[in-house]
Motif scaffolding. Structure first.
Motif, short mmCIF file in Angstrom:
data_model
loop_
_atom_site.label_atom_id
_atom_site.label_comp_id
_atom_site.label_asym_id
_atom_site.label_seq_id
_atom_site.Cartn_x
_atom_site.Cartn_y
_atom_site.Cartn_z
N GLY A 1 -16.79 -13.22 -24.62
CA GLY A 1 -18.15 -13.01 -25.07
C GLY A 1 -18.31 -11.84 -26.01
O GLY A 1 -19.43 -11.51 -26.39
N SER A 2 -17.22 -11.20 -26.40
CA SER A 2 -17.31 -10.01 -27.25
C SER A 2 -17.17 -10.34 -28.73
O SER A 2 -17.16 -9.45 -29.57
CB SER A 2 -16.24 -8.99 -26.84
OG SER A 2 -14.94 -9.53 -27.01
N GLY A 3 -17.04 -11.63 -29.07
CA GLY A 3 -16.86 -11.99 -30.46
C GLY A 3 -15.39 -11.94 -30.85
O GLY A 3 -14.51 -11.76 -30.02
N CYS A 4 -15.14 -12.07 -32.14
CA CYS A 4 -13.78 -12.16 -32.65
C CYS A 4 -13.53 -11.04 -33.65
O CYS A 4 -14.16 -11.01 -34.72
CB CYS A 4 -13.54 -13.52 -33.29
SG CYS A 4 -11.90 -13.72 -34.00
N ALA A 5 -12.61 -10.15 -33.33
CA ALA A 5 -12.33 -8.99 -34.20
C ALA A 5 -11.73 -9.41 -35.53
O ALA A 5 -11.87 -8.70 -36.53
CB ALA A 5 -11.40 -8.02 -33.49
N ALA A 6 -11.06 -10.56 -35.56
CA ALA A 6 -10.41 -10.98 -36.80
C ALA A 6 -11.41 -11.36 -37.88
O ALA A 6 -11.06 -11.37 -39.06
CB ALA A 6 -9.48 -12.16 -36.52
N ILE A 7 -12.63 -11.70 -37.51
CA ILE A 7 -13.61 -12.11 -38.52
C ILE A 7 -13.81 -11.01 -39.55
O ILE A 7 -13.89 -11.27 -40.76
CB ILE A 7 -14.94 -12.50 -37.86
CG1 ILE A 7 -14.75 -13.80 -37.05
CG2 ILE A 7 -16.05 -12.67 -38.90
CD1 ILE A 7 -15.98 -14.24 -36.29
N GLU A 8 -13.88 -9.79 -39.11
CA GLU A 8 -14.04 -8.65 -40.03
C GLU A 8 -12.74 -7.88 -40.21
O GLU A 8 -12.72 -6.86 -40.89
CB GLU A 8 -15.12 -7.70 -39.50
CG GLU A 8 -16.49 -8.34 -39.34
CD GLU A 8 -17.06 -8.85 -40.65
OE1 GLU A 8 -16.70 -8.29 -41.71
OE2 GLU A 8 -17.86 -9.81 -40.62
N GLY A 9 -11.65 -8.37 -39.62
CA GLY A 9 -10.38 -7.67 -39.71
C GLY A 9 -9.39 -8.39 -40.61
O GLY A 9 -9.76 -9.01 -41.60
N PHE A 10 -8.10 -8.30 -40.25
CA PHE A 10 -7.05 -8.95 -41.03
C PHE A 10 -7.04 -10.43 -40.67
O PHE A 10 -6.66 -10.81 -39.56
CB PHE A 10 -5.69 -8.32 -40.72
CG PHE A 10 -4.57 -8.89 -41.55
CD1 PHE A 10 -4.46 -8.56 -42.90
CD2 PHE A 10 -3.64 -9.74 -41.00
CE1 PHE A 10 -3.43 -9.09 -43.68
CE2 PHE A 10 -2.61 -10.28 -41.76
CZ PHE A 10 -2.51 -9.94 -43.10
N ASN A 11 -7.45 -11.27 -41.59
CA ASN A 11 -7.65 -12.68 -41.26
C ASN A 11 -6.98 -13.64 -42.23
O ASN A 11 -7.39 -14.78 -42.37
CB ASN A 11 -9.15 -12.99 -41.17
CG ASN A 11 -9.93 -12.50 -42.37
OD1 ASN A 11 -9.47 -12.63 -43.50
ND2 ASN A 11 -11.11 -11.93 -42.13
N ARG A 12 -5.92 -13.19 -42.87
CA ARG A 12 -5.24 -14.01 -43.87
C ARG A 12 -4.72 -15.33 -43.30
O ARG A 12 -4.75 -16.36 -43.97
CB ARG A 12 -4.08 -13.22 -44.48
CG ARG A 12 -3.26 -13.98 -45.53
CD ARG A 12 -2.22 -13.07 -46.16
NE ARG A 12 -1.43 -13.79 -47.15
CZ ARG A 12 -0.31 -14.44 -46.87
NH1 ARG A 12 0.15 -14.44 -45.62
NH2 ARG A 12 0.35 -15.07 -47.81
N MET A 13 -4.25 -15.32 -42.05
CA MET A 13 -3.65 -16.50 -41.45
C MET A 13 -4.66 -17.36 -40.71
O MET A 13 -4.29 -18.39 -40.14
CB MET A 13 -2.55 -16.06 -40.46
CG MET A 13 -1.38 -15.33 -41.07
SD MET A 13 -0.30 -16.41 -42.04
CE MET A 13 0.43 -17.42 -40.75
N HIS A 14 -5.91 -17.00 -40.71
CA HIS A 14 -6.86 -17.59 -39.78
C HIS A 14 -7.57 -18.84 -40.34
O HIS A 14 -7.28 -19.31 -41.43
CB HIS A 14 -7.84 -16.52 -39.31
CG HIS A 14 -7.22 -15.52 -38.40
ND1 HIS A 14 -6.30 -14.60 -38.85
CD2 HIS A 14 -7.36 -15.29 -37.07
CE1 HIS A 14 -5.89 -13.84 -37.83
NE2 HIS A 14 -6.52 -14.25 -36.74
#
Length: 203
Positions: free
Chosen positions: A1-14
């Motif tokens: 429920g805390s959201g996804c840190a990758a959305i605003e982080g390092f997300n090249r592979m996502h």
């Protein structure tokens, strides 16, 4: 429920397809992409008895429950994975694009399988990997190709239509164009079949 840190982080592979505010991870499997394209079914057994799950329904998109990767119920076990009678043996190809030649997950992968009548596409099955939380069945592209004459321009239109729904993140917008080109390349290679004919025949 805390959201996804990758959305605003390092997300090249996502993910660029099917993601949610809770998760932008991608399914890392190669085999699952091929199984999705070939309409496999998953046989499971559990407290409620045995049941069959179409492979397209086996993996989940994250939604607000990214902890649930599959539609398996509590206590269920996979007993087999079945493939239908082979309809695409002569025209199938799996293409994996990655940063390194080995020991690397796909940036984008494509499993393409065709039924052809000459250069006319009777049916196309296409699945993508490395772009979504589950193997992504490219149903928009498949529908666009059905009944058409196979050509590079037709494939470009189909690939663009499929990726029109993409929602890239700050670091992975390149995947949109990469996925389109991979669909075109994989499908052209599938069309050559096992004889290795020149893909230029379909330019």
């Amino acid at each position: 429920g805390s959201g996804c840190a990758a959305i605003e982080g390092f997300n090249r592979m996502h993910a660029i397809l099917g993601a949610s505010a809770q998760c932008v991870a991608v399914n890392p499997s190669d085999m699952s992409v091929a199984l999705a394209a070939l309409d496999a079914t998953v046989q499971v057994s559990g407290p409620g008895g045995a049941r069959t799950i179409p492979f397209a329904s086996f993996h989940r998109l994250p939604g607000d429950r990214p902890d649930l990767d599959t539609t398996l119920q509590s206590g269920e076990l996979i007993t087999s994975v079945d493939l239908p009678p082979p309809l695409f043996s002569e025209h199938a190809h799996y293409l994996k694009i990655r940063d390194r030649a080995s020991y690397a997950f796909a940036l984008v992968s494509v499993a393409s399988a065709l039924q052809l009548d000459g250069h006319r596409i009777r049916a196309a099955h296409i699945a993508l990997g490395g772009v979504a939380h589950r193997p992504w069945r490219a149903s928009v592209a498949e529908q666009h190709l059905a009944g058409k004459t196979l050509s590079a321009s037709t494939l470009r239109e189909a690939a663009a239509a499929e990726l029109a729904q993409a929602k890239p993140l700050s670091g992975n917008a390149f995947k949109v164009g990469l996925a389109q080109r991979a669909i075109i390349r994989s499908t052209l290679l599938a069309a050559t079949g096992t004889q290795g004919n020149n893909t230029g025949d379909f330019a």
